[in-house]
Motif scaffolding. Structure first.
Motif, short mmCIF file in Angstrom:
data_model
loop_
_atom_site.label_atom_id
_atom_site.label_comp_id
_atom_site.label_asym_id
_atom_site.label_seq_id
_atom_site.Cartn_x
_atom_site.Cartn_y
_atom_site.Cartn_z
N GLN A 1 0.81 -1.21 0.00
CA GLN A 1 0.00 0.00 0.00
C GLN A 1 0.85 1.27 0.00
OE1 GLN A 1 -0.05 -2.32 2.38
NE2 GLN A 1 0.04 -1.43 4.40
N ALA A 2 2.18 1.16 0.14
CA ALA A 2 3.05 2.35 0.16
C ALA A 2 3.80 2.53 -1.15
CB ALA A 2 4.03 2.24 1.32
N THR A 3 3.23 2.03 -2.23
CA THR A 3 3.94 2.11 -3.51
C THR A 3 3.48 3.25 -4.39
OG1 THR A 3 2.40 0.51 -4.43
CG2 THR A 3 4.48 -0.35 -3.56
N SER A 4 2.40 3.93 -4.03
CA SER A 4 1.95 5.08 -4.83
C SER A 4 1.82 6.29 -3.92
CB SER A 4 0.62 4.79 -5.51
OG SER A 4 -0.41 4.76 -4.57
N LEU A 5 1.92 7.46 -4.50
CA LEU A 5 1.87 8.69 -3.71
C LEU A 5 0.52 8.87 -3.00
CD1 LEU A 5 3.45 11.11 -2.81
CD2 LEU A 5 2.71 12.29 -4.85
N PRO A 6 -0.62 8.65 -3.65
CA PRO A 6 -1.89 8.81 -2.93
C PRO A 6 -2.03 7.86 -1.74
CG PRO A 6 -2.29 8.82 -5.28
CD PRO A 6 -0.85 8.45 -5.09
N SER A 7 -1.61 6.61 -1.91
CA SER A 7 -1.72 5.67 -0.79
C SER A 7 -0.72 6.02 0.31
CB SER A 7 -1.53 4.23 -1.27
OG SER A 7 -0.25 4.05 -1.82
N LEU A 8 0.45 6.52 -0.06
CA LEU A 8 1.44 6.94 0.93
C LEU A 8 0.91 8.13 1.73
CD1 LEU A 8 4.27 6.26 1.92
CD2 LEU A 8 5.17 7.83 0.23
N LEU A 9 0.28 9.09 1.03
CA LEU A 9 -0.31 10.23 1.73
C LEU A 9 -1.45 9.79 2.65
CD1 LEU A 9 -0.37 12.89 -1.12
CD2 LEU A 9 1.06 12.89 0.93
#
Length: 125
Positions: free
Chosen positions: A89-97
């Motif tokens: 879940q930490a592989t894209s910017l929206p999911s990281l945010l």
């Protein structure tokens, strides 16, 4: 045997994952002629179990022995540097945010609860 110098000897961090177990860190990592990285001890155990046949050879015809393994030189003196992989879940910017927002909310809630408990304790005194 032969030694391969890795980027771990520079400022970059080099990570290895054992092709047999999928785990990291490796101790005494080696590379097979077919390009797979594995722990020397585990690979030699596997070779003794299957009669010296390369465990990564699909056809089961390639012979492998300790002299054909290439030793990887690592900066930490034999143990490969392990960096745990990011969660999916930490592989894209929206999911990281989103993860950061949830963590921030949890910290604020904990701070609110702590201040509320402190205020109640002050009233009791």
């Amino acid at each position: 045997g032969r030694k391969v110098t890795t980027m771990a000897q520079s400022n970059a961090t080099q990570t290895f994952t054992c092709a047999l177990t999928g785990l990291s860190p490796l101790t005494d990592p080696v590379v097979t002629p077919s390009g797979y990285v594995a722990s020397r001890k585990l690979l030699l155990t596997k070779l003794s179990e299957n009669g010296g046949v390369d465990p990564f050879d699909v056809a089961g015809t390639r012979r492998l022995d300790e002299s054909t393994l290439v030793e990887l030189a690592t900066a930490s003196g034999g143990t490969a540097v392990a960096v745990p992989p990011r969660p999916p879940q930490a592989t894209s910017l929206p999911s990281l945010l989103g993860m950061l927002q949830r963590e921030f909310d949890a910290v604020l809630l904990e701070l609110y609860d702590s201040r509320k408990a402190l205020e109640e304790t002050r009233r009791e005194l």
